[in-house]
Scaffold this active site. Structure first.
Site, PDB file in Angstrom:
ATOM      1  CB  CYS A 109      -0.432  -0.136   1.355  1.00 32.17           C
ATOM      2  SG  CYS A 109      -2.340   1.593   1.025  1.00 32.17           S
ATOM      3  N   GLY A 110       1.055   1.746  -1.107  1.00 30.66           N
ATOM      4  CA  GLY A 110       1.882   2.993  -0.942  1.00 30.66           C
ATOM      5  C   GLY A 110       1.547   4.040  -0.535  1.00 30.66           C
ATOM      6  CG  HIS A 113      -2.534  -2.245  -9.014  1.00 33.76           C
ATOM      7  ND1 HIS A 113      -2.887  -0.581  -8.159  1.00 33.76           N
ATOM      8  CD2 HIS A 113      -1.792  -2.099  -8.773  1.00 33.76           C
ATOM      9  CE1 HIS A 113      -3.222  -0.726  -6.856  1.00 33.76           C
ATOM     10  NE2 HIS A 113      -2.230  -1.542  -7.628  1.00 33.76           N
ATOM     11  CG  ASN A 146      -5.827  -3.228  -5.579  1.00 41.33           C
ATOM     12  OD1 ASN A 146      -6.809  -2.849  -4.709  1.00 41.33           O
ATOM     13  ND2 ASN A 146      -4.620  -3.911  -5.752  1.00 41.33           N
ATOM     14  CD  GLU A 162      -6.755   0.967  -1.922  1.00 40.09           C
ATOM     15  OE1 GLU A 162      -7.046  -0.196  -1.359  1.00 40.09           O
ATOM     16  OE2 GLU A 162      -7.056   1.979  -1.520  1.00 40.09           O
ATOM     17  CB  CYS A 168      -5.025   4.159  -4.976  1.00 35.57           C
ATOM     18  SG  CYS A 168      -4.548   1.987  -5.145  1.00 35.57           S
ATOM     19  N   GLY A 186      -1.410   2.086  -7.371  1.00 33.48           N
ATOM     20  CA  GLY A 186      -2.663   1.998  -8.173  1.00 33.48           C
ATOM     21  C   GLY A 186      -2.220   3.545  -8.820  1.00 33.48           C
TER      22      GLY A 186
END
Length: 276
Positions: free
Chosen positions: A75-76, A161, A192, A210, A219, A222
């Site tokens: 998770c960025g 993604h 995602n 998500e 995100c 993302g």
């Protein structure tokens, strides 16, 4: 169990941060769902748990739980909040922090004005490693959903993604189409889903559905995946300002085999305790 926590957000993507180093923490999917519930719990998109590392060469271990209780790889936005959290809680004084995740090691760099840069590593493009079912690697793939065919990019930034190009992100069917693609059988680990509008070669707009959460205000992975997918299609340069509903991230990627760098803000909202 009495649990101390901090509520944080990165561009409105909100997190419950839990220190598992100075307190004993035992979480189950049910407890995570209880904490994440916005009506009867604290409320969050994801719960982030700080633990001592297993790898002696890094500073911390970082575990990520979606609001539905499932554990995910990366998770960025959460990684940026993680960097600020461990410094605010005096778990480290370093500005350059190495973090062990289920997707590998992240490099976090704390900058001025609550900005944090994250070396997200090189994107994974081989379909079987995303994972995505396709015979060969390509810039985009036709994907049939409810009788319609969409071209999607398939990229892993430690988590999978799908990226769709749209003319107007405000009109994109994020809830309905996002949910349909999230559970598409060609993405065996679910996915995602990003809806990307290119404004110019250095600017884009993005909305993300998500997996296990639904649409969020931002995100980080993302945004990285969307930039990579757009660059592979020749639509953007090597640095792009990506604006999500919660704010803007700067994504830099020189090209295949190189790491993606994401830079953006963090914010601490409040500290508290909850009895589970």
């Amino acid at each position: 169990m009495r649990l101390k926590f901090t509520k944080m957000h990165g561009l409105g993507n909100d997190f419950v941060m839990v220190d598992g180093i100075t307190q004993r923490v035992k979480l189950s999917p049910e407890k995570v769902r209880q904490i994440a519930d916005r009506h009867t719990g604290i409320g969050c998109d994801q719960l982030l748990l700080v633990e001592a590392p297993r790898n002696p060469d890094v500073d911390f271990r970082y575990r990520i739980y979606n609001a539905d209780g499932s554990e995910v790889e990366n998770c960025g936005n959460g990684a940026r909040c993680f960097a600020r959290f461990v410094r605010d809680r005096r778990l480290t004084s370093k500005e350059h922090i190495l973090v062990e995740t289920a997707a590998g090691i992240l490099e976090l760099k704390v900058q001025e004005k609550d900005q944090v840069s994250v070396d997200m590593g090189a994107p994974v493009l081989e379909p079987s490693d995303v994972p995505f079912q396709a015979d060969i690697q390509a810039e985009s793939y036709p994907l049939e959903v409810d009788g319609e065919t969409y071209n999607v990019g398939a990229v892993s930034m430690g988590n999978p993604h799908a990226v769709l190009l749209v003319d107007d992100v405000t009109k994109a069917p994020v809830d309905s189409l996002g949910a349909a693609i999230e559970s598409h059988p060609r993405f065996p680990a679910r996915v995602n889903v990003g809806f990307l509008q290119i404004e110019e070669r250095g600017k884009a707009r993005l909305r993300v559905f998500e997996r296990g959460v639904g649409e969020t205000r931002a995100c980080g992975t993302g945004a990285c995946a969307a930039m990579v997918s757009a660059r592979l299609r020749g639509l953007v340069d090597d640095e792009v300002q990506i604006t999500l509903p919660g704010g803007t991230l700067t994504i830099h990627w020189p090209g295949p085999g190189e790491p993606v760098t994401m830079t953006g803000p963090t914010a601490s909202v409040y500290h508290g305790q909850i009895i589970l």
